[in-house]
Write an enzyme that holds these catalytic residues in place. Structure first.
Site, PDB file in Angstrom:
ATOM      1  N   HIS A 198      -0.061   1.687   1.279  1.00 55.51           N
ATOM      2  CA  HIS A 198      -0.954   2.800   1.628  1.00 55.51           C
ATOM      3  C   HIS A 198      -2.103   2.245   2.467  1.00 55.51           C
ATOM      4  CE1 HIS A 198      -3.580   6.175   1.571  1.00 55.51           C
ATOM      5  NE2 HIS A 198      -4.436   5.663   0.710  1.00 55.51           N
TER       6      HIS A 198
ATOM      7  N   HIS B 134      -5.474   3.553   5.440  1.00 54.61           N
ATOM      8  CA  HIS B 134      -6.200   4.618   6.144  1.00 54.61           C
ATOM      9  C   HIS B 134      -6.226   4.260   7.628  1.00 54.61           C
ATOM     10  CE1 HIS B 134      -8.519   6.652   2.639  1.00 54.61           C
ATOM     11  NE2 HIS B 134      -7.460   6.042   2.165  1.00 54.61           N
TER      12      HIS B 134
ATOM     13  N   ASP C   7      13.733   4.322  16.230  1.00 59.76           N
ATOM     14  CA  ASP C   7      14.301   3.059  15.741  1.00 59.76           C
ATOM     15  C   ASP C   7      14.113   2.878  14.239  1.00 59.76           C
ATOM     16  OD1 ASP C   7      15.468   1.985  18.027  1.00 59.76           O
ATOM     17  OD2 ASP C   7      13.634   1.011  18.702  1.00 59.76           O
TER      18      ASP C   7
ATOM     19  N   TYR D 176      21.621  -4.223  16.737  1.00 61.80           N
ATOM     20  CA  TYR D 176      20.326  -4.799  17.104  1.00 61.80           C
ATOM     21  C   TYR D 176      20.079  -6.023  16.231  1.00 61.80           C
ATOM     22  CZ  TYR D 176      15.319  -5.205  17.992  1.00 61.80           C
ATOM     23  OH  TYR D 176      14.081  -5.668  18.338  1.00 61.80           O
TER      24      TYR D 176
END
Lengths: 236, 236, 236, 236
Positions: free
Chosen positions: D95, D97, D120, D233
């Site tokens: 998490h 900000h 992607d 990839y």
């Protein structure tokens, strides 16, 4: 030399301003007060940050008169003194021209509270003060800058909204000490960016910016989580 | 080697441009003049900043002819020479393509004075010059760039508005020496950012951008605080 | 090991991408061709920049088949090969997802030429290619990305507009070698920022963005100053 | 001390947040779970990044109760625990900000998929969750933040859209481990910037932002290129 420890703290707070990207050249200042002695320490005026030392800080009384120091104090000293006189809980003050907060001040707009980043430190908006009148500017510019801030906070708790924008000028922030004032200066610049972008994203999607405002109960929760008697953020 | 001290100062001024984030690759140049000798020192053209030395700087006369130096001088030399000839108080000149100031130049817009950050150094707007005509460009592009700037400042004091935007090109700034011109280049980029954001915030709130303009008496106060005979900013 | 010197150059070009802030994680690649041998060297796919070495670069033939190397080449190898086959003057190619250039690609817009920063390297706009069709994507995505670029440059000189935007994807740039392609990748990101801001400043002032376009004669002058037979920028 | 290796990994993930510019002060947290033991390791609450150590990390059980550690765990621990309980493939959670992602969250808008940078890693948009009700906030704020996220992903695969925006708050991201969650936090901030600018460029040109959306077949191709059974990839 007086107030050695306080000089050190104020020196550190000033040095943190360019570190956080809030200040170019000499465009900022931090101070902290010793309430018992009725003296505050502030940055000297127009001196490069890499020439600052704890010893070059200036000690002023609560009218902003120099008590100790060879250099002129910050040209904003009278504003700091005014706020210290008006608000006895405030221990430190910072002024910057940080880019995006200054843009809000130039637009003459308060930063609305759009989210929890702001709500963690500001119980509501970062308010923009009214412009000074011609008379206020000519008579005693820096003192009246302080007076206009105090007027703008009538009926508000400055510790619950620890900063403001001075119109056409830039942000002032404060806190229990100089370090807290620096912290709030970072918060104001950060939310200035977030809220600018939030508004542009509302505009791009054809929505009203007012719809972005965080609901009051979210503000209550976040502010109280950090500041109320039942705060539970961090290590207590 | 001539003008050793001046070469050193011009070298330092040029090196400060990338340090302040104003220049990518070789997209900028700084010069300073020795008024007594009628010679100025300028960066060589298209040389990487990390290959510059005080010795690689080029000495030119006031017509922009090379007097000493193995390298070609900046391709903007004729612009610098033109401004030195026209304005005898100007001691240093800087040209950059700094990102946001260049955006204003591309939009063909002067930067209005929205606040004290600008008012501390510019007595009013950062003016955008008119575009050069086809004939002016084909005939003597760099010289006419200078001529258009001089024309744009007719009746104005270049020391009170120490910079401008050349339309579809970018900022030129100046001052008493090269270091002052660099300083003003930083100011212009900084206020370019602030004023862009201030305008976007006006637009987002449905307000007219003109309402954001700082009142004349605030501009007077801030400019005089730093520059008038009663200046009281800094250590005098 | 083959092409030792070329491996070194391609390695350096790749390492310059994150240094210029153009690449996060592994989101970019640079290659350079040895026209005599008909081989090009390219970054391996999905390897962290700090694990890259000249030895880990991959050598491919002009169909994009690996000729030497233990690792898979960049997933965009077929695009590079396609451009090398189509354009014999191109010596180096770069692909990035640099932030603002990618925003223009996402908006499906060419970057108009609003000023001399772009005109110094691009004779006109940075063109945005048409989107690939469903069939082109499913059939041979990377090869067809190259084909769509070649189609978009029909009748144009790729050396006079050394880059483009692939719609909903990001910028590809090129030049005489990998270092030149990196240089142009920086130019494209820089003008992407300037032109975004120039447009926003037009919008804020209620002006048409088309009015910001640089006149053709200014573009002619700047491009020829650096690239024509009478070029006089830099040290020749 | 329990889970030494996991503490090390979570410590590294947390330290990567400020390195990638996603976190100011203490405004972020990362965790990772040991599914066999049913325990996860998370950052302590409100501790400066330069004081963090692997030993200061806190071990919690799946209800968010502290199992080992002297410090309080992140105030968002109940959100992490809720997501670990709901989604058994998720091994790490982050998490932040981060500035622009938070702006989207403040605007209450999902980030549409305008290009391959997002495609992607995200199979579609970065969805913005509904706001929490007054009751949900007052009753159990952090737990209900988790519940609202789980509700918002009903019928979706959280591994195919490894992140979301919590309204008026900020981004949460996840992945197979803490490092993957950090990676996705960088992706979300990066596409937040690109998509903001893409929309502003649409607005400036008078186009509908919806026209910028990448076609479904391009999203399919890019996501499958990295994640499907036929992914090609990187180095497999």
């Amino acid at each position: 030399m007086m107030l050695k420890e306080l000089r050190e703290k104020v020196y550190e707070a000033n040095m943190d301003l360019p570190k956080h990207g809030l200040v170019v050249f000499t465009w900022g200042n931090a101070s902290e007060i010793d309430r018992e002695k009725g003296l505050f320490v502030i940055k000297p005026s127009g001196v490069d940050y890499d020439e600052l030392t704890p010893e070059s800080m200036v000690v002023c009384d609560m009218d902003g008169n120099v008590v100790e120091g060879d250099l002129n104090p910050s040209s904003d000293t009278a504003t700091h003194a005014c706020l210290y006189r008006a608000w006895e809980n405030v221990g430190g003050i910072v002024h910057t021209h940080s880019t995006v907060a200054t843009a809000w001040a130039q637009a003459g707009r308060s930063i609305p509270c759009y989210g929890t980043t702001q709500a963690d430190y500001f119980y509501g908006e970062v308010p923009c003060m009214r412009g000074l009148t011609k008379e206020e500017i000519e008579e005693a510019y820096e003192l009246n800058t302080g007076n206009v801030i105090v007027e703008g906070f009538e009926g508000k708790d400055p510790m619950a909204q620890p900063g403001c924008l001075v119109r056409n000028h830039g942000p002032f922030t404060w806190g229990k000490d100089a370090a807290a004032a620096v912290y709030h200066a970072v918060v104001v610049e950060e939310v200035a960016k977030m809220s600018r972008d939030a508004e542009l994203l509302c505009v791009a999607a054809g929505r009203a910016i007012d719809d972005a405002k965080a609901p009051q109960y979210l503000l209550d929760k976040h502010y109280m989580r950090k500041h109320g008697p039942n705060a539970y953020y961090g290590q207590k």
